[in-house]
Write an enzyme that holds these catalytic residues in place. Structure first.
Site, PDB file in Angstrom:
ATOM      1  N   CYS A   2       0.799  -1.372  -0.071  1.00  0.00           N
ATOM      2  CA  CYS A   2       0.020   0.188   0.006  1.00  0.00           C
ATOM      3  C   CYS A   2       0.691   0.985   0.344  1.00  0.00           C
ATOM      4  O   CYS A   2       1.634   2.062   0.816  1.00  0.00           O
ATOM      5  CB  CYS A   2      -0.938  -0.223   1.306  1.00  0.00           C
ATOM      6  N   GLU A 109      -3.809   0.588  -6.039  1.00  0.00           N
ATOM      7  CA  GLU A 109      -3.167  -0.418  -6.011  1.00  0.00           C
ATOM      8  C   GLU A 109      -2.451   0.449  -7.656  1.00  0.00           C
ATOM      9  O   GLU A 109      -3.438   0.140  -8.859  1.00  0.00           O
ATOM     10  CB  GLU A 109      -3.589  -2.025  -6.097  1.00  0.00           C
TER      11      GLU A 109
END
Length: 241
Positions: A2, A109
């Protein structure tokens, strides 16, 4: 992993959901492009009060352990592999006593192909806060006077695990999503076996992952100077690659 996330609001819903006792007076403004070294709100149980006081506080993204010489070490410690915490001096002590939850709206992402990278936005379909398992540390800046208001720096890292389900087609790692049912035990600094709590949270993260909405968004999110609701607008394309 992340590396960017969204906090569209930090509000009263967390006070009720996680039973926060104290809300800091310097919480960061909403952001649609939080990057490492930026500030974000985290939830922690203060070990210095009895019983522990649950706090929502502003913290720097990127863990800076107490023994660090300067802040720069945090720039590469914004994520921590959940399965390796006991093996890393950077994270071992924090796992024992300084565990946190990072509440977010969602995160980004990137999916890599031969044609390039496409960013996707991942968030709860019901727009409830998404909770990440994290660790925190306090670091004392030796360059500041003892009485300086900013001498102590609160920092955090986000824990990751192997991806499951459809998220595995985006990246081989994903955050450890924290089910609210595990929050009290995870935050409690007095528990004796934090690894057991973390393992339960890792297992539960698979169920949370299956409920998340995923869709492509603008490549503008790749530039940290871009920060607006337009970054999370859905673009045409498949929900998952």
């Amino acid at each position: 992993m992340c590396g960017r996330f969204v906090v569209a609001s930090v509000g009263t819903e967390l006070v009720g959901m996680l039973r926060v006792d104290l809300v800091g007076d310097d919480l960061p403004a909403p952001s649609f492009n939080v990057a490492p070294t930026d500030r974000a709100a985290i939830v922690l149980d203060s070990a210095k009060s009895e019983p522990p006081l649950r706090r929502l506080e502003s913290a720097r993204w990127g863990l800076v352990p107490g023994w660090a010489k300067d802040l720069s070490i945090g720039a590469r410690a914004f994520n921590a592999r959940s399965e390796e915490l006991e093996d890393k001096p950077m994270f071992r002590a924090a796992l024992e006593k300084r565990r946190a939850i990072v509440p977010v709206t969602g995160y980004y992402e990137w999916h890599r192909t031969d044609a390039g990278k496409t960013p996707y936005f991942i968030h709860p379909a019901d727009d409830e806060p998404l909770l990440f398992a994290g660790l925190y540390e306090w670091w004392k800046d030796p360059s500041k006077p003892e009485d300086a208001d900013d001498r102590w720096v609160l920092s955090f890292t986000i824990l990751t695990r192997a991806s499951s389900g459809g998220l595995g087609s985006l990246h081989d790692r994903m955050p450890v999503f924290m089910d609210p049912d595990h929050a009290d035990a995870w935050l409690d600094p007095t528990v004796d076996y934090p690894r057991d709590i973390l393992d339960a949270a890792v297992d539960a993260a698979e169920m949370v992952a299956d409920t998340l909405e995923v869709y492509p968004v603008s490549s503008d999110v790749g530039n940290v100077r871009n920060n607006s609701p337009a970054l999370i607008e859905r673009l045409p394309g498949p929900p998952l690659p």
